[in-house]
Write an enzyme that holds these catalytic residues in place. Structure first.
Site, mmCIF file in Angstrom:
data_model
loop_
_atom_site.group_PDB
_atom_site.id
_atom_site.type_symbol
_atom_site.label_atom_id
_atom_site.label_comp_id
_atom_site.label_asym_id
_atom_site.label_seq_id
_atom_site.Cartn_x
_atom_site.Cartn_y
_atom_site.Cartn_z
ATOM 1 N N HIS A 1 125.082 -22.259 -53.534
ATOM 2 C CA HIS A 1 125.052 -22.007 -52.084
ATOM 3 C C HIS A 1 123.701 -21.493 -51.602
ATOM 4 C CE1 HIS A 1 129.239 -22.380 -53.059
ATOM 5 N NE2 HIS A 1 129.261 -21.240 -53.719
ATOM 6 N N ASN B 1 127.780 -26.449 -62.989
ATOM 7 C CA ASN B 1 128.444 -25.464 -62.147
ATOM 8 C C ASN B 1 127.376 -24.398 -61.900
ATOM 9 O OD1 ASN B 1 129.883 -23.497 -60.869
ATOM 10 N ND2 ASN B 1 131.579 -23.451 -62.342
ATOM 11 N N TYR C 1 139.537 -17.673 -60.936
ATOM 12 C CA TYR C 1 138.826 -18.515 -61.907
ATOM 13 C C TYR C 1 139.631 -18.837 -63.165
ATOM 14 C CZ TYR C 1 134.865 -17.369 -58.911
ATOM 15 O OH TYR C 1 134.029 -17.228 -57.825
ATOM 16 N N HIS D 1 133.161 -27.018 -59.894
ATOM 17 C CA HIS D 1 133.545 -25.634 -59.607
ATOM 18 C C HIS D 1 134.972 -25.425 -60.080
ATOM 19 C CE1 HIS D 1 129.994 -25.043 -57.207
ATOM 20 N NE2 HIS D 1 130.232 -26.216 -56.653
ATOM 21 N N LEU D 2 135.224 -24.245 -60.626
ATOM 22 C CA LEU D 2 136.591 -23.913 -61.042
ATOM 23 C C LEU D 2 137.492 -23.777 -59.813
ATOM 24 C CD1 LEU D 2 135.175 -21.325 -63.472
ATOM 25 C CD2 LEU D 2 136.695 -23.123 -64.273
ATOM 26 N N SER D 3 137.001 -23.001 -58.835
ATOM 27 C CA SER D 3 137.737 -22.832 -57.582
ATOM 28 C C SER D 3 137.292 -23.927 -56.612
ATOM 29 C CB SER D 3 137.415 -21.450 -56.992
ATOM 30 O OG SER D 3 136.046 -21.389 -56.601
ATOM 31 N N PRO E 1 125.202 -18.237 -62.851
ATOM 32 C CA PRO E 1 125.420 -16.803 -62.971
ATOM 33 C C PRO E 1 126.881 -16.372 -62.918
ATOM 34 C CG PRO E 1 124.405 -17.370 -60.867
ATOM 35 C CD PRO E 1 124.349 -18.594 -61.714
ATOM 36 N N ASN E 2 127.164 -15.369 -63.735
ATOM 37 C CA ASN E 2 128.470 -14.707 -63.826
ATOM 38 C C ASN E 2 129.556 -15.541 -64.515
ATOM 39 O OD1 ASN E 2 127.680 -12.256 -62.405
ATOM 40 N ND2 ASN E 2 127.530 -13.549 -60.600
ATOM 41 N N ASP F 1 115.975 -29.208 -55.831
ATOM 42 C CA ASP F 1 114.736 -29.973 -56.057
ATOM 43 C C ASP F 1 114.606 -30.399 -57.519
ATOM 44 O OD1 ASP F 1 114.010 -29.780 -53.416
ATOM 45 O OD2 ASP F 1 112.551 -28.169 -53.705
ATOM 46 N N GLU G 1 128.748 -32.246 -59.917
ATOM 47 C CA GLU G 1 128.903 -30.841 -59.526
ATOM 48 C C GLU G 1 130.334 -30.405 -59.827
ATOM 49 O OE1 GLU G 1 128.139 -30.214 -55.358
ATOM 50 O OE2 GLU G 1 128.774 -28.120 -55.414
ATOM 51 N N ARG H 1 130.405 -19.862 -48.868
ATOM 52 C CA ARG H 1 130.509 -20.781 -50.014
ATOM 53 C C ARG H 1 130.642 -22.237 -49.572
ATOM 54 N NH1 ARG H 1 131.500 -17.194 -54.380
ATOM 55 N NH2 ARG H 1 132.545 -15.335 -53.629
ATOM 56 N N ARG I 1 137.233 -21.253 -49.465
ATOM 57 C CA ARG I 1 137.001 -19.811 -49.597
ATOM 58 C C ARG I 1 136.100 -19.306 -48.460
ATOM 59 N NH1 ARG I 1 135.280 -18.780 -55.573
ATOM 60 N NH2 ARG I 1 135.532 -16.616 -54.879
ATOM 61 N N ALA J 1 127.014 -19.206 -57.933
ATOM 62 C CA ALA J 1 126.520 -18.764 -56.616
ATOM 63 C C ALA J 1 125.230 -19.473 -56.206
ATOM 64 C CB ALA J 1 126.322 -17.255 -56.631
ATOM 65 N N ARG K 1 136.687 -12.113 -65.225
ATOM 66 C CA ARG K 1 136.181 -12.170 -63.851
ATOM 67 C C ARG K 1 137.209 -12.809 -62.917
ATOM 68 N NH1 ARG K 1 131.759 -16.398 -61.468
ATOM 69 N NH2 ARG K 1 131.611 -15.433 -59.429
#
Ligand code: DQA
Length: 155
Positions: A87, A81, A30, A107-109, A17-18, A94, A105, A118, A114, A84, A25
């Protein structure tokens, strides 16, 4: 999946999402690249390693779970990625457990640096590698890492 024909190796790349809002954003966190830019970057890097990619984004947890399930017998690896949902989602955890190929996995950040909400990742326990804090380049690092892991499994 068979890795005998190098050119037919396939990676599923899922964005949560997002991430469709990248570019506008929170660019300080990001970066300024759009998801379309990242897709191009991934396609180029994947091509260099002989991977085909299926690059997807969804704002919906169930849709992400459907894609993971549908990809069970199609792909050689997955880069995710989950944004949200990383978390919060036991359900994505599953679903990923159904796969018999490596999960990376991304993540950009770096979520661990943070807010405390998170710091927990439901993906991490089943991930062969976690790439975080490298911005868009993290996806390229993930592709390289996946290649390394697959070659180690079946040289
Ligand atoms: C993110 C980090 C998550 O905590 C956040 O919810 C995102 C993006 C990242 O790529 O840095 O949406 O996954």
């Amino acid at each position: 999946m068979s890795q005998t024909a190098q050119s037919s190796r396939k990676i599923l790349i899922i964005n949560g999402p997002n991430l469709n809002m990248l570019g506008m954003r929170e660019p300080k966190i990001y970066g300024s690249q759009t998801l379309g830019d990242i897709e191009k970057l991934c396609a180029q890097s994947a091509g260099e390693f002989g991977f085909d990619i299926d690059f997807k984004q969804s704002n919906h947890e169930g849709e992400i779970i459907d894609w993971i399930q549908e990809g069970k017998d199609i792909f050689d690896g997955i880069i995710i990625n989950a944004a949200a949902y990383t978390h919060t989602s036991v359900a994505i955890h599953d679903a990923l457990k159904l796969l018999d190929y490596p999960v990376i996995e991304v993540h950009l950040s770096n979520p661990e640096e943070r807010e405390s909400f998170r710091h927990l990742s439901y993906i991490k326990p089943i991930a062969a590698a976690v790439i975080a804090g490298h911005g868009a380049k993290g996806y390229v690092i993930a592709i390289k890492e996946l290649d390394r892991i697959l070659k180690r499994q079946k040289p």
